[in-house]
Design a protein around this motif. Structure first.
Motif, PDB file in Angstrom:
ATOM      1  N   UNK A 176      -9.194   5.382  -0.943  1.00 12.18           N
ATOM      2  CA  UNK A 176      -8.036   5.874  -1.685  1.00 12.18           C
ATOM      3  C   UNK A 176      -6.823   6.070  -0.788  1.00 12.18           C
ATOM      4  N   UNK A 177      -7.059   6.627   0.398  1.00 13.87           N
ATOM      5  CA  UNK A 177      -5.946   6.821   1.338  1.00 13.87           C
ATOM      6  C   UNK A 177      -5.368   5.487   1.784  1.00 13.87           C
ATOM      7  N   UNK A 178      -6.239   4.493   1.958  1.00 15.97           N
ATOM      8  CA  UNK A 178      -5.763   3.165   2.356  1.00 15.97           C
ATOM      9  C   UNK A 178      -4.873   2.566   1.270  1.00 15.97           C
ATOM     10  N   UNK A 179      -5.218   2.783   0.019  1.00 19.57           N
ATOM     11  CA  UNK A 179      -4.367   2.300  -1.070  1.00 19.57           C
ATOM     12  C   UNK A 179      -2.997   2.967  -1.022  1.00 19.57           C
ATOM     13  N   UNK A 180      -2.976   4.253  -0.700  1.00 20.45           N
ATOM     14  CA  UNK A 180      -1.709   4.984  -0.628  1.00 20.45           C
ATOM     15  C   UNK A 180      -0.860   4.547   0.556  1.00 20.45           C
ATOM     16  N   UNK A 181      -1.503   3.956   1.561  1.00 17.81           N
ATOM     17  CA  UNK A 181      -0.765   3.483   2.734  1.00 17.81           C
ATOM     18  C   UNK A 181      -0.336   2.030   2.615  1.00 17.81           C
ATOM     19  N   UNK A 182      -0.807   1.337   1.607  1.00 15.53           N
ATOM     20  CA  UNK A 182      -0.591  -0.108   1.541  1.00 15.53           C
ATOM     21  C   UNK A 182       0.891  -0.434   1.364  1.00 15.53           C
ATOM     22  N   UNK A 183       1.411  -1.377   2.155  1.00 18.16           N
ATOM     23  CA  UNK A 183       2.832  -1.734   2.029  1.00 18.16           C
ATOM     24  C   UNK A 183       3.135  -2.361   0.672  1.00 18.16           C
ATOM     25  N   UNK A 184       4.365  -2.228   0.237  1.00 21.53           N
ATOM     26  CA  UNK A 184       4.806  -2.773  -1.041  1.00 21.53           C
ATOM     27  C   UNK A 184       5.079  -4.272  -0.897  1.00 21.53           C
TER      28      UNK A 184
END
Length: 233
Positions: free
Chosen positions: A93-101
């Motif tokens: 979940x944290x990785x998804x929140x860090x994913x670049x746009x």
């Protein structure tokens, strides 16, 4: 004769930038973590059911999705899921929140073209902090005359926003990838709904295509939007 369109609003996730594919990637990882307990299809069925139950509690977005994965893991293992697996779910979940746009094709050009002739809004639903992060990283923020981050999308919400930020919904267009959230409620509010489907769509956003509705339009991609706006506005 219809009043001239003065305001064009865009959805964000999977309309202007990629989003659902990151959920799909995380679900694949989630299935591998729970592979000793159930098959992928059964797990996804349980996960979708948890997401549906939890929308009223957690709302839309990555945080609610992560909590639903944890809940599903506990249920599917009868409480035997390890702390290590829970930790991996939280990290996913944290990785998804860090994913670049990653902008979708023609996103910037479509917003810029609409801004040349109309007032332009962004109307998106989900977690406030995450949506603000993605908008900031997208580089599109300065193009919008107004930004609305809402907990859900309905005809009432669209009527309120287009009354406050435009000249009413009857003179507004909502552009998005979700029939259920972006298109149908906007049409119910009296406006135009423009559907731009993506290859991957969240199951909870599925809806039936309206038939014989004058203010409904479907486009192949955002590159076709300027011509449509010329036609209807």
């Amino acid at each position: 004769m219809c009043a001239r369109v003065t305001t064009v609003a865009f959805d964000a996730d999977d309309t202007l930038w990629h989003n659902e594919r990151f959920f799909q990637m995380t679900q694949t990882h989630f299935a591998k973590l729970l592979a000793d307990y159930t098959d992928s299809q059964a797990l996804m069925t349980r996960l979708v059911a948890a997401e549906r139950r939890n929308l009223g509690h957690y709302g839309f977005g990555i945080k609610g999705f992560t909590l639903s994965m944890i809940e599903t893991a506990i249920e599917i293992t009868d409480g035997r899921v390890s702390g290590a697996v829970i930790g991996e779910i939280m990290e996913a979940g944290r990785e998804m929140l860090r994913h670049p746009v990653d902008l979708l094709p023609h996103a910037r050009a479509a917003v810029e073209a609409a801004k040349n002739t109309h007032r332009v809004l962004l109307i998106t639903k989900g977690d406030l902090l995450d949506q603000e992060r993605k908008l900031a990283q997208s580089g599109l923020g300065e193009l919008f005359d107004g930004v609305e981050i809402v907990s859900d999308k309905s005809a009432r919400v669209y009527r309120e926003i287009f009354a406050r930020q435009g000249d009413g919904p009857d003179r507004g267009v909502m552009v998005g990838n979700s029939l259920k959230s972006d298109v149908l409620p906007m049409i119910d509010a009296g406006g135009w709904g423009v559907f731009i489907p993506q290859e991957v769509a969240w199951e909870l956003e599925h809806a039936t295509v309206p038939e014989g509705v004058e203010r409904y339009h479907a486009l192949g991609d955002l590159a076709q939007l300027p011509a449509l706006l010329d036609k209807i506005g």
